[in-house]
Motif scaffolding. Structure first.
Motif, short mmCIF file in Angstrom:
data_model
loop_
_atom_site.label_atom_id
_atom_site.label_comp_id
_atom_site.label_asym_id
_atom_site.label_seq_id
_atom_site.Cartn_x
_atom_site.Cartn_y
_atom_site.Cartn_z
N UNK A 120 0.83 -1.21 0.00
CA UNK A 120 0.00 0.00 0.00
C UNK A 120 0.86 1.25 0.00
N UNK A 121 0.74 2.07 -1.07
CA UNK A 121 1.59 3.24 -1.24
C UNK A 121 0.77 4.51 -1.41
N UNK A 122 1.46 5.64 -1.36
CA UNK A 122 0.88 6.96 -1.57
C UNK A 122 0.33 7.06 -3.00
N UNK A 123 -0.84 7.69 -3.15
CA UNK A 123 -1.45 7.85 -4.48
C UNK A 123 -0.63 8.77 -5.38
N UNK A 124 0.40 9.41 -4.85
CA UNK A 124 1.26 10.26 -5.68
C UNK A 124 1.84 9.49 -6.86
N UNK A 125 2.01 8.17 -6.71
CA UNK A 125 2.61 7.40 -7.79
C UNK A 125 1.63 7.20 -8.95
N UNK A 126 0.35 7.55 -8.76
CA UNK A 126 -0.64 7.37 -9.82
C UNK A 126 -0.92 8.66 -10.59
N UNK A 127 -0.50 9.80 -10.08
CA UNK A 127 -0.85 11.05 -10.78
C UNK A 127 0.04 11.30 -11.99
N UNK A 128 1.04 10.42 -12.21
CA UNK A 128 1.90 10.61 -13.37
C UNK A 128 1.24 10.27 -14.68
N UNK A 129 0.07 9.63 -14.65
CA UNK A 129 -0.61 9.31 -15.92
C UNK A 129 -1.03 10.61 -16.60
N UNK A 130 -0.74 10.76 -17.90
CA UNK A 130 -1.07 12.02 -18.58
C UNK A 130 -2.53 12.42 -18.48
N UNK A 131 -3.44 11.43 -18.50
CA UNK A 131 -4.87 11.76 -18.42
C UNK A 131 -5.24 12.35 -17.06
N UNK A 132 -4.56 11.89 -16.01
CA UNK A 132 -4.85 12.40 -14.67
C UNK A 132 -4.39 13.85 -14.54
N UNK A 133 -3.17 14.14 -14.98
CA UNK A 133 -2.67 15.51 -14.88
C UNK A 133 -3.47 16.44 -15.78
N UNK A 134 -3.77 15.98 -17.00
CA UNK A 134 -4.53 16.82 -17.93
C UNK A 134 -5.89 17.18 -17.36
N UNK A 135 -6.58 16.18 -16.82
CA UNK A 135 -7.89 16.43 -16.23
C UNK A 135 -7.78 17.37 -15.04
N UNK A 136 -6.75 17.18 -14.22
CA UNK A 136 -6.55 18.05 -13.06
C UNK A 136 -6.34 19.50 -13.46
N UNK A 137 -5.57 19.75 -14.53
CA UNK A 137 -5.34 21.12 -14.98
C UNK A 137 -6.62 21.76 -15.51
#
Length: 416
Positions: free
Chosen positions: A292-309
């Motif tokens: 079990x790790x920090x969700x920070x390792x999942x925000x690297x997906x381009x779709x996640x960052x793009x949607x966040x912006x």
């Protein structure tokens, strides 16, 4: 408490090598292999934190400029997750929640009630936050500890439930994400995606990053998407041309670097996962364990960052028009990609659906952040938090993202 604080102050880049090395030795790895894996994971986390720092340090001024330019005036200040975490760690409930968290995880693993071995010690503040909310609302330490324990159990179960999608879509083999303010929204995101699949027209719109790249060629590559989205954010923030270009290039760097930092982390994690599977299959046939790790390792997906912006200006608009919302989005606007993980993952990277789902998420987050502002302010005063001038009440978007804790808090508040 001093021991816990010492461990927390070391940070994940120091403690992860220690924890992973010890786990590797437990799973019968040779010391050199275990230590190399642990150090590689620590380096991966250091790289991820550097890229997140690049993201936040560049987005924060832009989001603050948007708030000022739009003339938003709401009476609850978003002070950001670091303040929420600091306030949580300043409460008296901390040592008990750490002990309860360790014990519950060990018991659930031993009894096959969970597959998640949660090594994300720094985000135990999520469980502490729940317990503190209930403790201050009910004036009962016992109820606060019950609330924290319930949160731990539910988050571990949600991490188990979502781990197949985490491993398949994000490519994080042997990993689960027991990260409260993100995985709490996974059931909501999955349910919304199923509804969108049944709506004619909408269910035909595909806007994932692979499709964008095929259609637009080089201009659809993640780094160029980051360049364009960063430039748009800079324009909305009324930056001058230099500022727009700088923000665009830095967002391009985030989109390019983040997946590579995650790959470094996974390079260290894969040997541990393989050793864990081999060890557990021999000792406990049929049993499986996820790290079990920090969700920070999942925000690297381009779709996640793009949607966040894209969601940054949408969130500000929602804050301005939603009736009953009092929370002024501010500090946590820069970490919106975290909240978009489970807006994007259920549709496997469809940014169009991610924006629809993310909008629903942010409506809930704003209302929850508003609802907990009273007790959050009491908590802050109890630990001596220095309120910004002219601020009467505080909360945060991150606090509003604690969906499971909020439900538990409201149920206990209604009963007691």
């Amino acid at each position: 408490m001093r021991v816990i604080q010492f461990i927390l102050d070391l940070g994940p880049t120091v403690m992860m090598p220690v924890i992973i090395t010890l786990l590797g030795l437990l799973f019968r790895q040779k010391f050199a292999k275990a230590f190399r894996a642990g150090l590689t994971i620590g380096i991966g986390f250091a790289g991820i934190n550097l890229v997140i720092g690049l993201l936040v340090n560049n987005l924060s001024p832009a989001t603050q400029a948007m708030v000022n330019n739009w003339g938003l005036s709401l009476d609850v200040m978003d002070v950001g997750w670091p303040i929420s975490a600091a306030i949580s760690f300043g409460t008296t409930i901390v040592p008990a929640v750490f002990i309860i968290g360790f014990v519950i995880n060990i018991i659930m693993l031993a009894m096959n009630w969970t597959k998640t071995m949660n090594v994300d010690l720094w985000n135990y503040w999520h469980f502490i936050f729940t317990g503190a909310l209930v403790m201050f609302a009910t004036d009962s330490l016992a109820l606060g500890l019950v609330a924290a324990a319930l949160t731990i159990i539910i988050i571990l179960k949600l991490a188990d439930w979502t781990s197949p999608l985490v491993q398949d879509f994000f490519g994080l083999d042997g990993v689960s994400l027991p990260h409260t303010e993100t995985v709490s929204w996974a059931p909501v995101g999955i349910a919304i995606n199923k509804i969108l699949e049944k709506i004619p027209g909408i269910n035909k719109i595909e806007l994932d990053t692979d499709m964008i790249q095929k259609r637009f060629g080089i201009f659809g590559e993640p780094m160029l998407m980051g360049l364009f989205l960063g430039a748009i954010i800079g324009g909305v923030a009324s930056y001058d041309l230099r500022g727009i270009i700088q923000l665009g290039v830095n967002m391009a760097a985030v989109m390019f670097l983040m997946p590579r930092m995650v790959r470094i982390l996974m390079e260290g994690l894969i040997p541990l996962s393989e050793s864990a599977r081999d060890f557990i299959s021999k000792k406990f046939p049929g049993k499986e364990v996820y790290i079990g790790l920090d969700a920070a390792i999942a925000i690297g997906h381009p779709a996640v960052i793009s949607t966040g912006l894209v969601m940054i200006p949408i969130t500000l608009l929602l804050a301005a028009v939603l009736p009953g919302n009092r929370l002024l989005p501010f500090t946590d606007l820069a970490i919106l990609p975290f909240f978009m993980i489970w807006a994007v993952a259920p549709s496997r990277g469809n940014v169009f659906r991610g924006i629809i789902t993310g909008t629903i998420f942010m409506i809930g987050i704003l209302y929850i952040g508003t609802a907990i502002s009273g007790v959050s302010t009491v908590m802050a005063k109890s630990v001596g938090f220095a309120f910004p001038e002219g601020t009467a009440e505080i909360s945060s978007l991150d606090g509003g993202a604690h969906l499971v804790p909020y439900i538990i808090y409201k149920v206990i508040e209604l009963i007691f």
